[in-house]
Motif scaffolding. Sequence first.
Motif, mmCIF file in Angstrom:
data_model
loop_
_atom_site.group_PDB
_atom_site.id
_atom_site.type_symbol
_atom_site.label_atom_id
_atom_site.label_comp_id
_atom_site.label_asym_id
_atom_site.label_seq_id
_atom_site.Cartn_x
_atom_site.Cartn_y
_atom_site.Cartn_z
ATOM 1 N N ASN A 59 38.695 38.786 33.022
ATOM 2 C CA ASN A 59 37.565 39.130 33.891
ATOM 3 C C ASN A 59 36.626 37.939 33.984
ATOM 4 N N LEU A 60 35.549 38.086 34.770
ATOM 5 C CA LEU A 60 34.645 36.972 35.059
ATOM 6 C C LEU A 60 34.043 36.370 33.803
ATOM 7 N N PHE A 61 33.486 37.215 32.934
ATOM 8 C CA PHE A 61 32.792 36.697 31.754
ATOM 9 C C PHE A 61 33.760 36.000 30.805
ATOM 10 N N ALA A 62 34.968 36.521 30.713
ATOM 11 C CA ALA A 62 35.978 35.867 29.883
ATOM 12 C C ALA A 62 36.314 34.490 30.451
ATOM 13 N N ALA A 63 36.378 34.380 31.780
ATOM 14 C CA ALA A 63 36.687 33.095 32.401
ATOM 15 C C ALA A 63 35.556 32.095 32.193
ATOM 16 N N GLU A 64 34.315 32.552 32.358
ATOM 17 C CA GLU A 64 33.174 31.662 32.159
ATOM 18 C C GLU A 64 33.155 31.107 30.738
ATOM 19 N N GLY A 65 33.294 32.004 29.769
ATOM 20 C CA GLY A 65 33.254 31.576 28.377
ATOM 21 C C GLY A 65 34.455 30.731 27.992
ATOM 22 N N SER A 66 35.624 31.084 28.514
ATOM 23 C CA SER A 66 36.829 30.303 28.223
ATOM 24 C C SER A 66 36.668 28.874 28.720
ATOM 25 N N ALA A 67 36.110 28.731 29.917
ATOM 26 C CA ALA A 67 35.890 27.393 30.462
ATOM 27 C C ALA A 67 34.940 26.590 29.583
ATOM 28 N N VAL A 72 44.334 22.183 29.542
ATOM 29 C CA VAL A 72 44.442 23.642 29.485
ATOM 30 C C VAL A 72 44.197 24.234 30.868
ATOM 31 N N THR A 73 45.110 25.048 31.335
ATOM 32 C CA THR A 73 44.960 25.761 32.599
ATOM 33 C C THR A 73 44.342 27.125 32.338
ATOM 34 N N ILE A 74 43.235 27.412 33.017
ATOM 35 C CA ILE A 74 42.589 28.721 32.920
ATOM 36 C C ILE A 74 42.840 29.485 34.213
ATOM 37 N N VAL A 75 43.402 30.669 34.085
ATOM 38 C CA VAL A 75 43.609 31.546 35.233
ATOM 39 C C VAL A 75 42.685 32.749 35.074
ATOM 40 N N GLY A 76 41.812 32.943 36.046
ATOM 41 C CA GLY A 76 40.877 34.064 36.009
ATOM 42 C C GLY A 76 41.342 35.205 36.885
ATOM 43 N N PHE A 77 40.618 36.306 36.816
ATOM 44 C CA PHE A 77 40.923 37.481 37.636
ATOM 45 C C PHE A 77 39.699 37.788 38.489
ATOM 46 N N ASP A 78 39.938 38.187 39.735
ATOM 47 C CA ASP A 78 38.935 38.528 40.732
ATOM 48 C C ASP A 78 38.433 37.289 41.456
ATOM 49 N N ALA A 79 37.771 37.532 42.606
ATOM 50 C CA ALA A 79 37.424 36.439 43.503
ATOM 51 C C ALA A 79 36.053 36.645 44.135
ATOM 52 N N GLY A 80 35.061 36.938 43.290
ATOM 53 C CA GLY A 80 33.679 36.978 43.755
ATOM 54 C C GLY A 80 33.138 35.570 43.905
ATOM 55 N N PRO A 81 31.913 35.423 44.415
ATOM 56 C CA PRO A 81 31.335 34.084 44.617
ATOM 57 C C PRO A 81 31.316 33.231 43.357
ATOM 58 N N ALA A 82 30.992 33.816 42.211
ATOM 59 C CA ALA A 82 30.942 33.025 40.977
ATOM 60 C C ALA A 82 32.329 32.532 40.588
ATOM 61 N N GLN A 83 33.339 33.388 40.735
ATOM 62 C CA GLN A 83 34.702 32.980 40.411
ATOM 63 C C GLN A 83 35.185 31.885 41.361
ATOM 64 N N VAL A 84 34.873 32.037 42.643
ATOM 65 C CA VAL A 84 35.303 31.042 43.618
ATOM 66 C C VAL A 84 34.616 29.707 43.365
ATOM 67 N N GLU A 85 33.337 29.740 43.009
ATOM 68 C CA GLU A 85 32.636 28.491 42.679
ATOM 69 C C GLU A 85 33.289 27.812 41.478
ATOM 70 N N ALA A 86 33.664 28.629 40.474
ATOM 71 C CA ALA A 86 34.350 28.058 39.305
ATOM 72 C C ALA A 86 35.672 27.423 39.704
ATOM 73 N N LEU A 87 36.370 28.043 40.651
ATOM 74 C CA LEU A 87 37.631 27.478 41.136
ATOM 75 C C LEU A 87 37.379 26.159 41.868
ATOM 76 N N ARG A 88 36.389 26.141 42.732
ATOM 77 C CA ARG A 88 36.084 24.924 43.486
ATOM 78 C C ARG A 88 35.671 23.783 42.560
ATOM 79 N N ASN A 89 34.981 24.131 41.472
ATOM 80 C CA ASN A 89 34.492 23.114 40.540
ATOM 81 C C ASN A 89 35.524 22.709 39.499
#
Length: 327
Positions: free
Chosen positions: A229-237, A249-266
């Motif tokens: 989920n989002l919080f797991a992805a933020e903390g994992s990063a 390390v490749t991080i794969v997150g779940f869901d595609a809200g604005p915060a997740q998409v920004e993390a992908l772009r960055n």
Amino acid sequence: MKWSKTAFSIGAAATLVLAGCSSATPPAGGGDSGDDGYTIAFIQGVAGDEFYISMQCGVEEAAEAAGATVTTQGPAEFDPTLQKPVVDAIVGSKPDALLIAPTDVAAMQAPIQAAADAGIKVVLVDTTLDDPSMAVSQIASDNVGGGEAAFQAIQEAHPEGGKVLVVSNEPGISTTDARAEGFEGAVADDSKFESLGVQYSHNDPAEAARIVTAALQKDPDIVGIFAANLFAAEGSATGVQQAGKTDDVTIVGFDAGPAQVEALRNGIVQALVAQQPATIGADGVAQAIAALDGDATEEKIQTGFTVLTAENIDSEGADAVYRSSCD
């Protein structure tokens, strides 16, 4: 790390094209159910989350087309102690149907059963219960398949194999448990990879960072992390960055809200598994109205998902990004 330039979708395609929606939909009339003036209550897993906002858009669009009225509520946190009073109040208002994403498979059993016992048609959307037999339908993403797709993204980035870890939020949530199950099952089928198991961050990015930091200290050769989920992805990063392993390390997150998409772009995460929440909502309305009309319903419906990467997010993957409002 190389990625395919084509987004790939798994599962059912979206059944409705959503043009826009409002916070509440008055009866429109004119359809097969328009004269019935059905009232539908939608209880989100958590208010303000783009996944559930996108689902709300699907609910409202489908309800408007059917001449039904929708009210939407949700707890401030994904917490059964906060969701139960919302359900209790809804039961008291006696809508014709209830669409709900239970926040716990056990704790929400009795409150939702009470709604069904009161004659309200219950449709479970996104999450489910230990005993969902009171529901006329269950509609969710193929979360097991989503976990498998997350592993496929790590496989593509690291064909040589290696160690992988799952960071989830809480045990006992049907969706994230299924995602972890799918990921772990896929890992077991590839002898080049070794699973380090599932750890829980309790929706706390700081705890997810601590988990990942400790895991990388113990196993510096980890090549992939599936953040459920989002919080797991933020903390994992954060944990990966602190360990100086961003390029490894490749991080794969779940869901595609604005915060997740920004993390992908960055480049904080390298892939996202996007669900189809609007389709879940629209299908939920269709099943509720079918039950109210006395028509047959589908016991279970699974919707698909799209894997997003930096290479497809601005092209064929753009339509899979979640919405922040229904305007």
